[in-house]
Design a protein around this motif. Sequence first.
Motif, PDB file in Angstrom:
ATOM      1  N   ALA A 293     -11.647  -5.955  -8.422  1.00  0.00           N
ATOM      2  CA  ALA A 293     -10.461  -5.425  -7.752  1.00  0.00           C
ATOM      3  C   ALA A 293      -9.173  -6.572  -7.399  1.00  0.00           C
ATOM      4  O   ALA A 293      -8.176  -6.382  -7.849  1.00  0.00           O
ATOM      5  CB  ALA A 293     -10.622  -4.736  -6.272  1.00  0.00           C
TER       6      ALA A 293
ATOM      7  N   ARG B 200      -6.965   2.476   4.165  1.00  0.00           N
ATOM      8  CA  ARG B 200      -6.545   1.229   3.904  1.00  0.00           C
ATOM      9  C   ARG B 200      -7.274   0.126   4.981  1.00  0.00           C
ATOM     10  O   ARG B 200      -7.814   0.355   5.829  1.00  0.00           O
ATOM     11  CB  ARG B 200      -5.186   1.190   4.783  1.00  0.00           C
ATOM     12  CG  ARG B 200      -4.390   0.088   5.163  1.00  0.00           C
ATOM     13  CD  ARG B 200      -3.011   0.271   5.811  1.00  0.00           C
ATOM     14  NE  ARG B 200      -1.976   0.975   4.914  1.00  0.00           N
ATOM     15  CZ  ARG B 200      -1.003   1.669   5.083  1.00  0.00           C
ATOM     16  NH1 ARG B 200      -0.797   2.022   6.355  1.00  0.00           N
ATOM     17  NH2 ARG B 200      -0.385   2.386   4.384  1.00  0.00           N
TER      18      ARG B 200
ATOM     19  N   LEU C  96     -14.641   1.487  -4.761  1.00  0.00           N
ATOM     20  CA  LEU C  96     -13.105   1.292  -5.039  1.00  0.00           C
ATOM     21  C   LEU C  96     -12.662   2.888  -4.862  1.00  0.00           C
ATOM     22  O   LEU C  96     -11.495   2.946  -5.474  1.00  0.00           O
ATOM     23  CB  LEU C  96     -13.112   0.770  -6.431  1.00  0.00           C
ATOM     24  CG  LEU C  96     -13.372  -0.426  -6.586  1.00  0.00           C
ATOM     25  CD1 LEU C  96     -12.958  -0.940  -8.010  1.00  0.00           C
ATOM     26  CD2 LEU C  96     -13.288  -1.476  -5.720  1.00  0.00           C
TER      27      LEU C  96
ATOM     28  N   MET D 299      -8.709   3.077  -5.999  1.00  0.00           N
ATOM     29  CA  MET D 299      -7.922   1.910  -5.412  1.00  0.00           C
ATOM     30  C   MET D 299      -6.888   1.448  -6.449  1.00  0.00           C
ATOM     31  O   MET D 299      -5.734   1.151  -6.597  1.00  0.00           O
ATOM     32  CB  MET D 299      -8.804   0.657  -5.114  1.00  0.00           C
ATOM     33  CG  MET D 299      -9.232   0.748  -3.758  1.00  0.00           C
ATOM     34  SD  MET D 299     -10.301  -0.793  -3.256  1.00  0.00           S
ATOM     35  CE  MET D 299      -9.090  -2.000  -3.546  1.00  0.00           C
TER      36      MET D 299
ATOM     37  N   ARG E 157      -8.549  -5.948   2.061  1.00  0.00           N
ATOM     38  CA  ARG E 157      -9.007  -6.446   0.733  1.00  0.00           C
ATOM     39  C   ARG E 157      -8.803  -5.408  -0.146  1.00  0.00           C
ATOM     40  O   ARG E 157      -8.997  -5.234  -1.219  1.00  0.00           O
ATOM     41  CB  ARG E 157     -10.545  -6.561   0.712  1.00  0.00           C
ATOM     42  CG  ARG E 157     -11.299  -5.429   0.990  1.00  0.00           C
ATOM     43  CD  ARG E 157     -12.749  -5.583   0.859  1.00  0.00           C
ATOM     44  NE  ARG E 157     -13.591  -4.731   1.543  1.00  0.00           N
ATOM     45  CZ  ARG E 157     -14.955  -4.526   1.325  1.00  0.00           C
ATOM     46  NH1 ARG E 157     -15.654  -5.497   0.732  1.00  0.00           N
ATOM     47  NH2 ARG E 157     -15.661  -3.696   1.538  1.00  0.00           N
ATOM     48  N   ARG E 158      -7.938  -4.225   0.168  1.00  0.00           N
ATOM     49  CA  ARG E 158      -7.957  -2.888  -0.625  1.00  0.00           C
ATOM     50  C   ARG E 158      -6.661  -3.190  -1.347  1.00  0.00           C
ATOM     51  O   ARG E 158      -5.621  -2.102  -0.938  1.00  0.00           O
ATOM     52  CB  ARG E 158      -8.201  -1.773  -0.089  1.00  0.00           C
ATOM     53  CG  ARG E 158      -9.384  -1.713   0.930  1.00  0.00           C
ATOM     54  CD  ARG E 158      -9.861  -0.574   1.442  1.00  0.00           C
ATOM     55  NE  ARG E 158     -10.385   0.510   0.449  1.00  0.00           N
ATOM     56  CZ  ARG E 158     -11.791   0.406  -0.138  1.00  0.00           C
ATOM     57  NH1 ARG E 158     -12.515  -0.573   0.221  1.00  0.00           N
ATOM     58  NH2 ARG E 158     -12.083   1.145  -1.140  1.00  0.00           N
TER      59      ARG E 158
ATOM     60  N   ASP F 141     -11.048 -10.556  -0.414  1.00  0.00           N
ATOM     61  CA  ASP F 141     -12.359 -10.386   0.354  1.00  0.00           C
ATOM     62  C   ASP F 141     -12.572 -11.575   1.335  1.00  0.00           C
ATOM     63  O   ASP F 141     -13.330 -12.471   0.832  1.00  0.00           O
ATOM     64  CB  ASP F 141     -13.524  -9.745  -0.435  1.00  0.00           C
ATOM     65  CG  ASP F 141     -14.623  -9.269   0.401  1.00  0.00           C
ATOM     66  OD1 ASP F 141     -14.476  -9.105   1.763  1.00  0.00           O
ATOM     67  OD2 ASP F 141     -15.467  -8.732  -0.095  1.00  0.00           O
TER      68      ASP F 141
ATOM     69  N   ASP G  45       0.770  -1.114  -0.008  1.00  0.00           N
ATOM     70  CA  ASP G  45      -0.055  -0.046   0.015  1.00  0.00           C
ATOM     71  C   ASP G  45       0.927   1.290   0.023  1.00  0.00           C
ATOM     72  O   ASP G  45       2.016   1.102   0.275  1.00  0.00           O
ATOM     73  CB  ASP G  45      -0.807  -0.030   1.309  1.00  0.00           C
ATOM     74  CG  ASP G  45      -1.822   1.217   1.213  1.00  0.00           C
ATOM     75  OD1 ASP G  45      -2.346   1.646  -0.069  1.00  0.00           O
ATOM     76  OD2 ASP G  45      -2.430   1.412   2.095  1.00  0.00           O
TER      77      ASP G  45
ATOM     78  N   ASP H 184     -13.807   1.072   5.465  1.00  0.00           N
ATOM     79  CA  ASP H 184     -13.424   0.058   4.566  1.00  0.00           C
ATOM     80  C   ASP H 184     -14.687   0.032   3.381  1.00  0.00           C
ATOM     81  O   ASP H 184     -15.515  -0.765   3.350  1.00  0.00           O
ATOM     82  CB  ASP H 184     -13.162  -1.513   4.906  1.00  0.00           C
ATOM     83  CG  ASP H 184     -12.795  -2.420   3.924  1.00  0.00           C
ATOM     84  OD1 ASP H 184     -12.504  -2.092   2.735  1.00  0.00           O
ATOM     85  OD2 ASP H 184     -12.841  -3.504   4.300  1.00  0.00           O
TER      86      ASP H 184
END
Length: 509
Positions: free
Chosen positions: A300, A333, A328, A200, A336-337, A305, A180, A324
């Motif tokens: 994504a 953070r 998108l 994202m 799953r992102r 997920d 990230d 969360d």
Amino acid sequence: MTEDNAVPRRGFLAGVGAGAAGLALSGHGTAYAAPASGGAPDTTFSRMFPSLPAFGANTNAMQAALLDIGRRGGPLDAADDLAAGPVALITDPAKSLNNPDNPTHTAGTTFLGQFLDHDMTFDAASRLGVATDPATSPNGRVPLFDLDSVYGGGPVTTPMFYDPADRAKFLVESGGLFEDLPRGSGGAAIIAEPRNDENMVISGLHAAFLLFHNRVVDWLRDRPEPPEEVFAAARRLVTRHYHWIILKEFLPQIVGQAVVDRILTAGRQFYKPNHAGMPVEFQGAAYRFGHSMVRPSYRANLAGDQGQPFFGFVFDPAGEGQADPVDLRGGTRAARRFIGWQTFFDFNDGQVKRNKRIDTRISTPLFTLPLGIIPGHTSPTSLAQRNLLRHLTWSMPSGQAIAAYMGTPVLGDAAFPELTAYNLKLQKNTPLWYYVLREAQLQQDGLRLGAVGGTIVAEVFLGLLELDPSSWLNQRPDWRPTLPSRVAGDFRMVDLLTFAGVDPASRGQ
């Protein structure tokens, strides 16, 4: 699919003048030799067709018409069946009958285009619908593909972007399953270009470029490169491969290889500045064709997920304020992102998804943007309305006027029947962005840009590469990519993502 951010990027250069002996300071604080054609890049916007009149008068009636054309439910809305959910909008074409896929583009083409936009243009000052002289409006990015959006001012000037344990490398964090962007306590990304955290996919692409640079540093140290030269050598090598992707992969996809070859052979006919600059016909209209390519929803990743794929609308009002979000959007953070790139670029595993075609149908979620990505957090929230109002901001010429000036086929009134009802002759004097979209639809079946749009975009892209004194086109025209790739002497986005270590095989997903 971007909105210009209102945070200026030149503030840390206040009071710094140009260097001697033909050197100038770019917006990221790096000295470079001025192009042989004369002068440093423009710091304000410009016009590509200064002799052509505005498409129409900036009146209340005109503003009302543009707002109506660009509203949700208006002629530009693809009317995607959002109630069906993000998965169905990918798997069932019947849910987006007005919004067909483009079989020649992968879904990542949209976001690579957005990344490129954020590297060369940034309108920080103009107001929608308020007439503005481009020459008085600053461009907050250097109009070159120099990756100042990633490198900032370098590790000395902007150390917050770099790893304190190894200043030749970027700081990269995680917190989810994979990489990230580094983030502050409020979730905001600590990067040189804040717009690269709008969604994202663009934030994942920015993180991939950070890791790409870091891997190039390691690759050079294995050669070995003198320690004091590693950062500069890595940036040069990253930028050269980036330019290769622009010229060999991205630009042919959106304008066609024949257009690229024609301009490289015969030269630019309409974008001919003495030094690099950013024309409003490109920034405010033609290059915004990418908004038509955005899907209403995306997968994504395949298993982020709780072991299942993460699907989401690109933007969903239900995501507002969620830690969360269900959509998108960027700026936060969670496990799953992260982006599984097999959805966005073709790794030959059968998982890639496609862009939407370039036409006058815009995916429905883009008519309700999150306020957080809009400068000043002000209305309108419809991306189409904002694009159309920019034609009044810059007093841009019509698509028909530019087509006639270029000597290309001019779309007649019959191409715009939906515009006749406004009684403003918009079917004869069509806003350039709208014209470019309809032209692509009619001339190229939405697979790529048509004559006007393709010429503007290709000439500006090639011009920015040719006017960059550090481009391999200028320094070493015979250069070929040297980093590992699927095809020796070539380099594509899948190669960049693989070298960065974010490809499906490296992740085991």
